[in-house]
Enzyme design. Sequence first.
Site, PDB file in Angstrom:
ATOM      1  N   LEU A  50      -4.610 -14.476  22.112  1.00 30.09           N
ATOM      2  CA  LEU A  50      -3.990 -13.885  23.303  1.00 30.09           C
ATOM      3  C   LEU A  50      -3.364 -14.949  24.200  1.00 30.09           C
ATOM      4  O   LEU A  50      -2.270 -14.742  24.745  1.00 30.09           O
ATOM      5  CB  LEU A  50      -5.021 -13.060  24.087  1.00 30.09           C
ATOM      6  CG  LEU A  50      -4.484 -12.294  25.288  1.00 30.09           C
ATOM      7  CD1 LEU A  50      -3.439 -11.250  24.887  1.00 30.09           C
ATOM      8  CD2 LEU A  50      -5.618 -11.612  26.051  1.00 30.09           C
TER       9      LEU A  50
ATOM     10  N   ILE B 284       0.831  -1.209   0.000  1.00 29.11           N
ATOM     11  CA  ILE B 284       0.000   0.000   0.000  1.00 29.11           C
ATOM     12  C   ILE B 284       0.862   1.254   0.000  1.00 29.11           C
ATOM     13  O   ILE B 284       0.588   2.220  -0.718  1.00 29.11           O
ATOM     14  CB  ILE B 284      -0.949  -0.027   1.226  1.00 29.11           C
ATOM     15  CG1 ILE B 284      -1.972  -1.168   1.090  1.00 29.11           C
ATOM     16  CG2 ILE B 284      -1.654   1.312   1.392  1.00 29.11           C
ATOM     17  CD1 ILE B 284      -2.820  -1.409   2.331  1.00 29.11           C
TER      18      ILE B 284
ATOM     19  N   ASN C 246      -1.814 -17.511  23.488  1.00 26.10           N
ATOM     20  CA  ASN C 246      -0.527 -17.988  22.967  1.00 26.10           C
ATOM     21  C   ASN C 246       0.429 -16.847  22.621  1.00 26.10           C
ATOM     22  O   ASN C 246       1.439 -17.079  21.973  1.00 26.10           O
ATOM     23  CB  ASN C 246      -0.754 -18.804  21.679  1.00 26.10           C
ATOM     24  CG  ASN C 246      -1.613 -20.016  21.931  1.00 26.10           C
ATOM     25  OD1 ASN C 246      -1.471 -20.654  22.973  1.00 26.10           O
ATOM     26  ND2 ASN C 246      -2.521 -20.329  21.022  1.00 26.10           N
TER      27      ASN C 246
ATOM     28  N   TYR D 106      -2.750  -6.367  17.055  1.00 32.20           N
ATOM     29  CA  TYR D 106      -2.960  -5.549  15.859  1.00 32.20           C
ATOM     30  C   TYR D 106      -4.228  -4.694  16.007  1.00 32.20           C
ATOM     31  O   TYR D 106      -4.222  -3.485  15.728  1.00 32.20           O
ATOM     32  CB  TYR D 106      -3.059  -6.476  14.655  1.00 32.20           C
ATOM     33  CG  TYR D 106      -3.148  -5.791  13.315  1.00 32.20           C
ATOM     34  CD1 TYR D 106      -2.025  -5.247  12.710  1.00 32.20           C
ATOM     35  CD2 TYR D 106      -4.371  -5.725  12.635  1.00 32.20           C
ATOM     36  CE1 TYR D 106      -2.109  -4.643  11.462  1.00 32.20           C
ATOM     37  CE2 TYR D 106      -4.463  -5.122  11.396  1.00 32.20           C
ATOM     38  CZ  TYR D 106      -3.327  -4.578  10.804  1.00 32.20           C
ATOM     39  OH  TYR D 106      -3.418  -3.976   9.573  1.00 32.20           O
TER      40      TYR D 106
ATOM     41  N   GLY E  96       3.415  -0.813   8.849  1.00 33.64           N
ATOM     42  CA  GLY E  96       2.644  -1.609   9.807  1.00 33.64           C
ATOM     43  C   GLY E  96       3.051  -3.059   9.715  1.00 33.64           C
ATOM     44  O   GLY E  96       3.561  -3.513   8.681  1.00 33.64           O
TER      45      GLY E  96
HETATM   46  P1  NAD Z   1       3.218  -4.741   3.719  1.00 33.63           P
HETATM   47  O1  NAD Z   1       3.702  -5.707   4.743  1.00 33.63           O
HETATM   48  O2  NAD Z   1       3.102  -5.200   2.300  1.00 33.63           O
HETATM   49  O3  NAD Z   1       4.144  -3.433   3.743  1.00 33.63           O
HETATM   50  C1  NAD Z   1       4.485  -2.799   4.955  1.00 33.63           C
HETATM   51  C2  NAD Z   1       5.738  -1.970   4.743  1.00 33.63           C
HETATM   52  O4  NAD Z   1       6.075  -1.370   6.005  1.00 33.63           O
HETATM   53  C3  NAD Z   1       6.940  -2.843   4.326  1.00 33.63           C
HETATM   54  O5  NAD Z   1       7.639  -2.246   3.248  1.00 33.63           O
HETATM   55  C4  NAD Z   1       7.794  -2.868   5.587  1.00 33.63           C
HETATM   56  O6  NAD Z   1       9.198  -3.027   5.343  1.00 33.63           O
HETATM   57  C5  NAD Z   1       7.465  -1.524   6.208  1.00 33.63           C
HETATM   58  N1  NAD Z   1       7.778  -1.497   7.640  1.00 33.63           N
HETATM   59  C6  NAD Z   1       7.472  -2.438   8.570  1.00 33.63           C
HETATM   60  N2  NAD Z   1       8.001  -2.094   9.750  1.00 33.63           N
HETATM   61  C7  NAD Z   1       8.653  -0.923   9.572  1.00 33.63           C
HETATM   62  C8  NAD Z   1       9.402  -0.078  10.426  1.00 33.63           C
HETATM   63  N3  NAD Z   1       9.623  -0.395  11.712  1.00 33.63           N
HETATM   64  N4  NAD Z   1       9.947   1.050   9.923  1.00 33.63           N
HETATM   65  C9  NAD Z   1       9.761   1.381   8.613  1.00 33.63           C
HETATM   66  N5  NAD Z   1       9.061   0.611   7.756  1.00 33.63           N
HETATM   67  C10 NAD Z   1       8.512  -0.531   8.224  1.00 33.63           C
HETATM   68  O7  NAD Z   1       1.835  -4.195   4.284  1.00 33.63           O
HETATM   69  P2  NAD Z   1       0.583  -3.541   3.518  1.00 33.63           P
HETATM   70  O8  NAD Z   1      -0.426  -4.600   3.326  1.00 33.63           O
HETATM   71  O9  NAD Z   1       1.039  -2.725   2.371  1.00 33.63           O
HETATM   72  O10 NAD Z   1       0.019  -2.592   4.681  1.00 33.63           O
HETATM   73  C11 NAD Z   1       0.326  -1.216   4.795  1.00 33.63           C
HETATM   74  C12 NAD Z   1      -0.463  -0.637   5.966  1.00 33.63           C
HETATM   75  O11 NAD Z   1      -1.852  -0.881   5.779  1.00 33.63           O
HETATM   76  C13 NAD Z   1      -0.113  -1.261   7.321  1.00 33.63           C
HETATM   77  O12 NAD Z   1      -0.179  -0.261   8.323  1.00 33.63           O
HETATM   78  C14 NAD Z   1      -1.212  -2.271   7.523  1.00 33.63           C
HETATM   79  O13 NAD Z   1      -1.413  -2.567   8.881  1.00 33.63           O
HETATM   80  C15 NAD Z   1      -2.383  -1.548   6.912  1.00 33.63           C
HETATM   81  N6  NAD Z   1      -3.489  -2.421   6.501  1.00 33.63           N
HETATM   82  C16 NAD Z   1      -3.343  -3.306   5.481  1.00 33.63           C
HETATM   83  C17 NAD Z   1      -4.415  -4.102   5.124  1.00 33.63           C
HETATM   84  C18 NAD Z   1      -4.346  -5.082   3.977  1.00 33.63           C
HETATM   85  O14 NAD Z   1      -5.364  -5.720   3.705  1.00 33.63           O
HETATM   86  N7  NAD Z   1      -3.220  -5.236   3.295  1.00 33.63           N
HETATM   87  C19 NAD Z   1      -5.627  -3.999   5.812  1.00 33.63           C
HETATM   88  C20 NAD Z   1      -5.726  -3.099   6.839  1.00 33.63           C
HETATM   89  C21 NAD Z   1      -4.656  -2.289   7.174  1.00 33.63           C
END
Ligand code: NAD
Length: 448
Positions: free
Chosen positions: A297, A222, A299, A353, A290
């Site tokens: 919980l 995203i 585990n 989460y 993220g």
């Molecule tokens: P993803 O795992 O594909 O990408 C997450 C990115 O964040 C990765 O590039 C990772 O390296 C980076 N990251 C992780 N920890 C980090 C840190 N400590 N410092 C800097 N960068 C860091 O995830 P995604 O699916 O693209 O999700 C993006 C956001 O959207 C997240 O916050 C996730 O919780 C939220 N989200 C996603 C979904 C979904 O369906 N994919 C649904 C709800 C919320």
Amino acid sequence: MPDRYLSFTRTAPGRFLTRRLGLPQPAALHRWSPDRPALDGPLLPLTAGPSALDLAPVLARTGPAVATRGPEGTAVDPAGGAARPAAVVLDATGVRDVDTLAGVHAALHPVVRSVVPSGRIVVLGAPLDPADHHQSAAQQALEGFTRSLGKEIGGGRTVNLVRLTDAGAAESTLRFLLSPRSAYVSGQVIDVLAAAGPVPPADPGRPLAGRTALVTGAARGIGAAVAETLARDGARVVVLDVPQAAQDARRLADRLGGTALTLDITAADAGERIAAELPGGLDVLVHNAGVTRDRRLVNMPAERWSSVLDVNLASVLRTTDALLAKGTLRPGGRIVATASIAGLAGNAGQTNYGASKAGIVGLVRSLAPRALAEHGVTVNAVAPGFIETRMTAAVPLFIREAGRRMNSLAQGGLPVDVAETTAWLADPASGAVNGQVVRVCGQSLLGA
Ligand code: NAD
């Protein structure tokens, strides 16, 4: 992990079988592209009850040609041609009681069948009047109406409610909702009620020209789509990600003409390092990084709890505080944080989460009015539902299929859907949108 069911329903045998078995038939959503940037048809404005809004000049600038009502649910454009409407805007701001609420049925009942696939219905409501329980009842009724119509309308059509007092302040919101950019946003209630402040004149094709945007976790998924979309809209982007993702971050930054910043956002001095990297200041801060570490919980070791809370919530609080305190976020700035429907509805195996993402909602609601008053910065959240990324590809098959299908559009969203929503919130013209949590979930049945 491709959505094989979706591909199957696009074949002739797939269409036949799913129809015979009464299975979901996800529509092909019309998303924004340079070749097809607008909805395929005119906009039909309707009214329920008396209205004091000056909507006409605003609707004329939102995109689709504004039409008048013709026979049998058609819309007649200014040249006299009748067509099915691609968008309907129902001004229900004047609905004050159960009697005037009947005007909502009277206006939409004859036209709802004619709205084209992937069309838009936007209901406009007024803020609830605490001194008038009849007005509050009737205006709150619009919410139940909107969410119910969104669940039954089908065909990739979306239905949203915008509460507003000033049509001009809601222009960027209407432009977004009345375009293919909002393809996966449905069943939402959006308040556009903050004092908008002056809107700087902007090139509508590149509203973020001259602005700097930083996106955390932008090397993939995203975040990468957000960086691309903000760059498309004219922003100079800073692609932030962890050292392990440095190569991807650099490649994306190079492609977008931006810069990469290799940094673990949980570092205690992350805010200071970002500020040092951006001596000229920052206009758009997107907290997207993220992680998930799912376990029930019973585990869940403390480390799984703390790592998720640290990346998803504590680092967002720390860097936001640091960048506001240092004045790195300039007046007119925008903060967009990333929540999740798991933070709104809860999800088994995701107490860590869900807690972190609900925390984002609390942060946004509390900080938004103060950040606007003290720094001229808006604070909003996007709450994605099931979005097709590497994070959701790792979800077990059965839960993944349920996530894809259990929403009004019967399919997962794409990273670009969250990115378009972020771009609308980041728009300099969106100053009246503050403290909102906008779900990008195709109206997920979870907690919707
Ligand atoms: P993803 O795992 O594909 O990408 C997450 C990115 O964040 C990765 O590039 C990772 O390296 C980076 N990251 C992780 N920890 C980090 C840190 N400590 N410092 C800097 N960068 C860091 O995830 P995604 O699916 O693209 O999700 C993006 C956001 O959207 C997240 O916050 C996730 O919780 C939220 N989200 C996603 C979904 C979904 O369906 N994919 C649904 C709800 C919320």
